[in-house]
Structures are given as C-alpha cells and as structure tokens.
Design an enzyme around this catalytic site. Structure first.
Site, PDB file in Angstrom:
ATOM      1  N   HIS A  33       0.740  42.399  15.643  1.00  0.00           N
ATOM      2  CA  HIS A  33      -0.150  41.554  16.457  1.00  0.00           C
ATOM      3  C   HIS A  33      -0.380  40.263  15.668  1.00  0.00           C
ATOM      4  CE1 HIS A  33      -2.272  45.043  18.810  1.00  0.00           C
ATOM      5  NE2 HIS A  33      -1.533  44.344  19.652  1.00  0.00           N
ATOM      6  N   CYS A  45      -9.484  43.227  14.540  1.00  0.00           N
ATOM      7  CA  CYS A  45      -9.105  44.155  15.616  1.00  0.00           C
ATOM      8  C   CYS A  45     -10.335  44.781  16.258  1.00  0.00           C
ATOM      9  CB  CYS A  45      -8.229  45.269  15.065  1.00  0.00           C
ATOM     10  SG  CYS A  45      -6.675  44.710  14.394  1.00  0.00           S
TER      11      CYS A  45
HETATM   12  N1  ARG Z   1      -3.543  51.481  16.935  1.00  0.00           N
HETATM   13  C1  ARG Z   1      -3.724  50.224  17.592  1.00  0.00           C
HETATM   14  C2  ARG Z   1      -2.414  49.790  18.229  1.00  0.00           C
HETATM   15  O1  ARG Z   1      -1.396  49.970  17.622  1.00  0.00           O
HETATM   16  C3  ARG Z   1      -4.209  49.193  16.626  1.00  0.00           C
HETATM   17  C4  ARG Z   1      -4.557  47.901  17.277  1.00  0.00           C
HETATM   18  C5  ARG Z   1      -5.008  46.870  16.290  1.00  0.00           C
HETATM   19  N2  ARG Z   1      -5.553  45.766  16.938  1.00  0.00           N
HETATM   20  C6  ARG Z   1      -5.326  44.479  16.668  1.00  0.00           C
HETATM   21  N3  ARG Z   1      -6.015  43.584  17.276  1.00  0.00           N
HETATM   22  N4  ARG Z   1      -4.384  44.128  15.816  1.00  0.00           N
HETATM   23  O2  ARG Z   1      -2.382  49.263  19.321  1.00  0.00           O
END
Ligand code: ARG
Length: 272
Positions: free
Chosen positions: A171, A265
């Site tokens: 991300h 996150c």
């Molecule tokens: N386990 C989640 C996923 O893989 C983690 C998300 C993390 N969020 C972020 N904004 N980077 O989707």
C-alpha cells in the site's frame, strides 16, 4: 546552529476502528503469517494508546463499530477516502475484506456523506494520501490505476499516480508518509523509476528513509504538520524528522504489525 524550520500543527479529525476482532487468519500480504499467535488484548491496549496519543495532541477521534468476522477492520485507513467534503468507499482487492466496505459506507452515510463507490479496486487511504490540494495515489498491488481517475473525479482533487514495486510495501502508506502540505517522506526502492522521478520533482526536500526504518513500517505514520506519530522502532526516521523540525512521537503497535499495518493503517483521516 543548524537551520531549523518551524512546523505548525493543525487540529485533525481521525476515524478509527478498535481491533476487537483482530486476528491473522489468512495471508494477503507478506507480513501476515496465520501460524503466528496474536494477542488480541495486547492489540487493543496498543491501539488504545494510539487513540489516546491523538487525543492528547488535541485531535478529534471518532470510532467505527467493529464487525465480528472482519479481522482486518482495524486498518481503518482502507475504509475509503474522505476529502474535500466527499467520501469514496473502498472496493477491496481480496474477498476476505470485501464486507468491510458496507461497514465503512454505513459510517459515512450516518455522518452525512454520500458514499461514492468505484468500479475498480480502491483500498482507500491505504493507497490514496492527501498532500495539500492534491492526492498521491499508489497502484501495483491493491488499488487499480484505473480507480485513481474515479477517485479524483469523486473528490474533486487532482491525483498523482505512483507505482509500487515491492510486495512488502503493498500500500502507498507503507512506503510514503505525508508530513505536511508540501513535505513527504518515502522509501525510494518501493517505487518504480518514473514514480521516483515524479516524487523528486514534486517534493525536492522530501525525507528519504533507510531500509531499516522502512522495514519496521516506519513510514506508516500520521502527521499533524508538527507531531509525527510513528512506529517506535523507526529510530533513524525519528532522528531525520527531528532534524527537519518535526516532533516524532513513537508508539508500539507490534501486534498490529502482524497483520501488515501500523499507525497510518489504523487511522482514516477526514481531510477538510
Ligand atoms: N492485513 C491488511 C491487508 O493486507 C493490512 C492492511 C494495512 N493497511 C494499510 N493501510 N496499509 O489488507
């Protein structure tokens, strides 16, 4: 005396979801290992310390009701994009998270927003970060490049697309932090060459973080323009921030790191 820029904080509005049902039950990013034990109580304590940190800094924090069976809902940043008085709700890449969209859309509706849905995958502020009057948007792993234009149109702000190339930085908010309207910090190896050139042109005095800080998700940070709340383990990045006139505030979110997320996150920002 080294030159010190003075940094001004502004009051922020954050939305968070408690990790009541947090678990690592599936693996959709390289940080997740379903065989690792997760301590949900510890996750709740760490998350609550983050919430209290924001309150102590004078920010507003609103909560979204967590839903049983949606263990990743704690990563509220992914719920959508709230900027310019508009709201775009997430369309998740993986089926395990798909039902989170309804929960975040319901919150948006209850708060007076018309939740806009995109046709293409968008994982909210995980991939779309507000920087002044523009949006920086990541693609390559989750949010589709084609969603960037949909979001720009819905929110009414121009978007700069950046391509992510390293699966550990899946991300945009794992590889880049917006510190104020004109300052960002990022990890260059997470981006392709054209994106690195674009970042250099847009943010000539950006902070480039080292491998060690990036690999503890140090860039998954939240700034109010002066205080930068970041994972405590990112000590090198904290020192860089201090040199640049910011005040780093380290927090421990080790349980939530097991799901591949940290400070940013867990934080959906309502941009004015
Ligand atoms: N386990 C989640 C996923 O893989 C983690 C998300 C993390 N969020 C972020 N904004 N980077 O989707």
């Amino acid at each position: 005396m080294p030159f010190r820029v003075s940094r001004t904080p502004t009051v922020r509005h954050y939305v968070m979801t408690p990790p009541t049902f947090f678990a690592v039950e599936y693996a959709i990013n390289p940080w997740m290992d379903p065989t690792t034990a997760v301590d949900t109580h510890r996750a709740l304590d760490q998350w609550d310390a983050l919430r209290r940190t924001y309150k102590e800094l004078g920010h507003t924090v609103e909560l979204v009701e967590p839903v049983a069976g949606l263990p990743d809902m704690v990563y509220a940043a992914n719920g959508g994009v709230l900027a310019n008085g508009r709201a775009v709700v997430a369309r998740f890449a993986y089926p395990q998270r798909a039902a989170e969209s309804d929960a975040y859309a319901a919150w948006m509706t209850r708060h007076g927003y018309t939740a806009v849905h995109t046709r293409h995958v968008n994982e909210g502020q995980g991939d779309v970060l507000g920087a002044g009057r523009m949006l920086l948007a990541g693609h390559g792993f989750r949010t589709e490049r084609r969603a960037h234009g949909e979001i720009a149109a819905a929110v009414g702000l121009p978007v700069v697309s950046l391509r992510l190339v390293d699966p550990r930085f899946y991300h945009l908010d794992t590889a880049l932090a917006v510190l104020d309207d004109t300052t960002v910090a990022y990890y260059p190896p997470a981006f392709d060459a054209p994106s690195r050139r674009r970042l250099l042109a847009l943010f000539p005095d950006a902070i480039e973080v080292a491998d060690a800080d990036a690999h503890v998700l140090g860039l998954n940070a939240v700034s109010d323009g002066h205080h930068v709340v970041l994972p405590a383990a990112a000590r090198g990045f904290a020192a860089q921030l201090r040199t640049a006139g910011f005040s780093p505030v380290g927090v421990e979110l080790s349980e939530l790191l097991k799901g591949g997320g940290s400070v940013k996150c867990c934080t959906l920002e309502v941009h004015p």
